[in-house]
Write a protein that holds these residues in place. Structure first.
Motif, PDB file in Angstrom:
ATOM      1  N   VAL A 224      10.821  46.018 147.550  1.00 53.53           N
ATOM      2  CA  VAL A 224       9.396  45.933 147.892  1.00 53.53           C
ATOM      3  C   VAL A 224       8.656  47.115 147.279  1.00 53.53           C
ATOM      4  O   VAL A 224       9.262  48.134 146.926  1.00 53.53           O
ATOM      5  CB  VAL A 224       9.180  45.948 149.425  1.00 53.53           C
ATOM      6  CG1 VAL A 224       9.666  44.678 150.072  1.00 53.53           C
ATOM      7  CG2 VAL A 224       9.845  47.165 150.049  1.00 53.53           C
ATOM      8  N   PRO A 225       7.320  47.031 147.158  1.00 50.83           N
ATOM      9  CA  PRO A 225       6.546  48.194 146.724  1.00 50.83           C
ATOM     10  C   PRO A 225       6.704  49.339 147.726  1.00 50.83           C
ATOM     11  O   PRO A 225       6.857  49.113 148.933  1.00 50.83           O
ATOM     12  CB  PRO A 225       5.102  47.680 146.718  1.00 50.83           C
ATOM     13  CG  PRO A 225       5.206  46.213 146.665  1.00 50.83           C
ATOM     14  CD  PRO A 225       6.466  45.851 147.381  1.00 50.83           C
ATOM     15  N   ASP A 226       6.661  50.560 147.231  1.00 48.92           N
ATOM     16  CA  ASP A 226       6.817  51.734 148.082  1.00 48.92           C
ATOM     17  C   ASP A 226       5.443  52.341 148.375  1.00 48.92           C
ATOM     18  O   ASP A 226       4.855  53.001 147.513  1.00 48.92           O
ATOM     19  CB  ASP A 226       7.706  52.773 147.392  1.00 48.92           C
ATOM     20  CG  ASP A 226       8.061  53.921 148.313  1.00 48.92           C
ATOM     21  OD1 ASP A 226       7.486  54.014 149.406  1.00 48.92           O
ATOM     22  OD2 ASP A 226       8.937  54.736 147.934  1.00 48.92           O
ATOM     23  N   PRO A 227       4.922  52.147 149.590  1.00 51.41           N
ATOM     24  CA  PRO A 227       3.597  52.687 149.897  1.00 51.41           C
ATOM     25  C   PRO A 227       3.566  54.204 149.974  1.00 51.41           C
ATOM     26  O   PRO A 227       2.492  54.797 150.043  1.00 51.41           O
ATOM     27  CB  PRO A 227       3.281  52.061 151.260  1.00 51.41           C
ATOM     28  CG  PRO A 227       4.615  51.835 151.882  1.00 51.41           C
ATOM     29  CD  PRO A 227       5.535  51.469 150.741  1.00 51.41           C
ATOM     30  N   GLU A 228       4.755  54.841 149.956  1.00 51.83           N
ATOM     31  CA  GLU A 228       4.829  56.301 149.990  1.00 51.83           C
ATOM     32  C   GLU A 228       4.897  56.904 148.590  1.00 51.83           C
ATOM     33  O   GLU A 228       5.006  58.122 148.444  1.00 51.83           O
ATOM     34  CB  GLU A 228       6.035  56.735 150.825  1.00 51.83           C
ATOM     35  CG  GLU A 228       5.922  56.282 152.282  1.00 51.83           C
ATOM     36  CD  GLU A 228       7.166  56.550 153.101  1.00 51.83           C
ATOM     37  OE1 GLU A 228       7.059  57.195 154.162  1.00 51.83           O
ATOM     38  OE2 GLU A 228       8.253  56.115 152.680  1.00 51.83           O
ATOM     39  N   SER A 229       4.826  56.062 147.562  1.00 47.61           N
ATOM     40  CA  SER A 229       4.774  56.556 146.189  1.00 47.61           C
ATOM     41  C   SER A 229       3.543  57.430 145.994  1.00 47.61           C
ATOM     42  O   SER A 229       2.442  57.098 146.451  1.00 47.61           O
ATOM     43  CB  SER A 229       4.730  55.378 145.213  1.00 47.61           C
ATOM     44  OG  SER A 229       4.398  55.815 143.903  1.00 47.61           O
ATOM     45  N   ARG A 230       3.699  58.537 145.291  1.00 50.58           N
ATOM     46  CA  ARG A 230       2.548  59.389 145.007  1.00 50.58           C
ATOM     47  C   ARG A 230       1.501  58.662 144.163  1.00 50.58           C
ATOM     48  O   ARG A 230       0.308  58.929 144.266  1.00 50.58           O
ATOM     49  CB  ARG A 230       3.003  60.666 144.284  1.00 50.58           C
ATOM     50  CG  ARG A 230       3.676  61.669 145.202  1.00 50.58           C
ATOM     51  CD  ARG A 230       3.706  63.061 144.585  1.00 50.58           C
ATOM     52  NE  ARG A 230       4.266  64.016 145.518  1.00 50.58           N
ATOM     53  CZ  ARG A 230       5.378  64.709 145.322  1.00 50.58           C
ATOM     54  NH1 ARG A 230       6.062  64.532 144.206  1.00 50.58           N
ATOM     55  NH2 ARG A 230       5.813  65.570 146.224  1.00 50.58           N
ATOM     56  N   PRO A 252       7.050  51.210 154.859  1.00 50.33           N
ATOM     57  CA  PRO A 252       7.776  52.419 154.444  1.00 50.33           C
ATOM     58  C   PRO A 252       9.279  52.223 154.617  1.00 50.33           C
ATOM     59  O   PRO A 252       9.730  51.494 155.520  1.00 50.33           O
ATOM     60  CB  PRO A 252       7.241  53.494 155.407  1.00 50.33           C
ATOM     61  CG  PRO A 252       5.928  52.967 155.875  1.00 50.33           C
ATOM     62  CD  PRO A 252       6.084  51.474 155.929  1.00 50.33           C
ATOM     63  N   VAL A 253      10.057  52.889 153.796  1.00 49.27           N
ATOM     64  CA  VAL A 253      11.503  52.650 153.786  1.00 49.27           C
ATOM     65  C   VAL A 253      12.145  52.989 155.126  1.00 49.27           C
ATOM     66  O   VAL A 253      13.068  52.299 155.574  1.00 49.27           O
ATOM     67  CB  VAL A 253      12.163  53.432 152.622  1.00 49.27           C
ATOM     68  CG1 VAL A 253      12.059  54.938 152.820  1.00 49.27           C
ATOM     69  CG2 VAL A 253      13.617  52.999 152.453  1.00 49.27           C
ATOM     70  N   ALA A 347       8.612  51.324 143.744  1.00 49.55           N
ATOM     71  CA  ALA A 347       9.323  50.349 144.565  1.00 49.55           C
ATOM     72  C   ALA A 347      10.608  50.984 145.085  1.00 49.55           C
ATOM     73  O   ALA A 347      11.083  51.989 144.549  1.00 49.55           O
ATOM     74  CB  ALA A 347       9.649  49.091 143.751  1.00 49.55           C
ATOM     75  N   TYR A 348      11.145  50.393 146.127  1.00 53.80           N
ATOM     76  CA  TYR A 348      12.484  50.795 146.586  1.00 53.80           C
ATOM     77  C   TYR A 348      13.300  49.538 146.872  1.00 53.80           C
ATOM     78  O   TYR A 348      12.759  48.458 147.073  1.00 53.80           O
ATOM     79  CB  TYR A 348      12.422  51.715 147.812  1.00 53.80           C
ATOM     80  CG  TYR A 348      11.901  51.092 149.082  1.00 53.80           C
ATOM     81  CD1 TYR A 348      12.731  50.338 149.930  1.00 53.80           C
ATOM     82  CD2 TYR A 348      10.571  51.266 149.485  1.00 53.80           C
ATOM     83  CE1 TYR A 348      12.260  49.791 151.101  1.00 53.80           C
ATOM     84  CE2 TYR A 348      10.093  50.720 150.657  1.00 53.80           C
ATOM     85  CZ  TYR A 348      10.946  49.977 151.469  1.00 53.80           C
ATOM     86  OH  TYR A 348      10.476  49.420 152.635  1.00 53.80           O
TER      87      TYR A 348
END
Length: 355
Positions: A224-230, A252-253, A347-348
């Protein structure tokens, strides 16, 4: 009929229906606004992003709220059933089918990487269900990595029927995963969800369906997309994975790990560098250029653009080519090797075993 004339005629045929939808007003496209987080129930919500449809340029404004309790980000107010139909129409199918099919069909290296991420945990799964399979391109490539595996696909669009006809999946299930899951109980060694959960109206229900479908000892593979990505913060509305209005939830992961554990899974792998798609800067430049340029023709516009608007659009996009090239080079050669270290992985991926 020429290749140029045929799209123009399809747009013209679709325009009256879009005009009627837009004239009926946008209120029916949205559910009532939530006052609590759909993931944890907290009332501590803040607005994270306000944006428009930057890909199709359909009318409307969209808001993403963030829960200060658990960090979950979600569309608020969320699209209604009518809104989902309106904004998905001609995106993955119809007018957008060929463009998206060509895009997804050309991502062979990415699909191989996704399939190989399972090898350390189950090097020879017998059965694999890909949820949200679209046209089944992942399954077709994954079969090269795992030639002894039978791949089935599931999707709510007719793309899964095309995937079965083309032989990319052995069996294609069309419909909502939670509703189909009881008939697929404990049938699969692996269930995968690649960039699927963010589209769901109820991610928790999808995870419970996955738990029902994976056999004991089998694995669930999620990306999924990582909303915590800078990048999500630095690029703002120009960060492609926000993908409004189609993406409804950003988990979030830590939240996903906790929920999977509660459902009876054990997380056996977490990846950030591997699933990163090096397109953030290129996509941000393109979205900004496309937003600034006069609109290309689309059936939700009142009328086709005139010659002057088409000329201005072409001139602006040509002028932006150097910026697009720089963005692509930075994505692939400067940022990609350091994406996880810099905290910009977009993404993670999680592998979880059902106990």
């Amino acid at each position: 009929m020429s290749e140029e004339t045929e799209p123009a005629e399809r747009i013209a045929r679709a325009r009256p229906a879009y005009r009627a939808d837009i004239a009926a007003g946008p209120d029916r496209f949205f559910e009532p606004r939530r006052t609590t987080c759909p993931w944890c129930g907290s009332a501590a919500l803040t607005t994270r992003l306000r944006t428009t449809d930057l890909l199709q340029h359909k009318p409307g404004r969209f808001v993403l709220d963030r829960c200060e309790g658990c960090g979950h980000t979600f569309q608020n107010p969320r699209l209604s059933a009518e809104g989902l139909e309106f904004y998905y129409r001609d995106f993955y199918d119809g007018l957008g089918e060929k463009k998206l099919g060509d895009t997804f069909g050309g991502r062979t290296k990415m699909y191989r990487g996704r399939a190989r991420s399972m090898l350390a945990h189950d090097p020879a799964p017998k059965t694999w269900l890909d949820v949200g399979t679209g046209h089944g391109h992942f399954c077709a490539v994954a079969r090269e990595v795992l030639p002894g595996t039978a791949f089935d696909g599931l999707d709510f669009t007719d793309g899964v029927e095309l995937a079965q006809r083309e032989g990319r999946v052995e069996h294609g299930y069309r419909g909502a995963f939670p509703e189909l899951a009881p008939d697929l109980a404990a049938r699969y060694d692996v269930v995968s969800m690649f960039h699927y959960l963010e589209h769901s109206t109820d991610p928790d229900r999808e995870l419970r369906a996955a738990h029902e479908t994976v056999r004991p000892g089998g694995h669930l593979l999620i990306e999924v997309p990582d909303p915590e990505s800078r990048y999500a913060r630095l690029l703002g509305r120009w960060w492609l994975p926000w993908l409004q209005p189609q993406h409804l939830h950003f988990v979030p992961v830590a939240n996903l790990r906790e929920r999977l554990t509660r459902l009876g899974f054990t997380v056996v792998a977490e990846q950030h560098a591997e699933p990163h798609d090096p397109v953030d800067l290129l996509a941000a430049v393109w979205l900004a250029l496309d937003h600034a340029a006069p609109r290309d023709d689309a059936p939700w516009l009142p009328e086709p653009p005139g010659a002057l608007r088409r000329t201005l659009r072409g001139a602006l996009l040509v002028a932006g080519i150097p910026a697009l090239i720089v963005g692509a080079l930075l994505d692939r050669f400067a940022v990609r090797p350091l994406s996880h270290r810099l905290g910009v992985s977009n993404a993670y991926r999680i592998v979880a075993r059902r106990e």
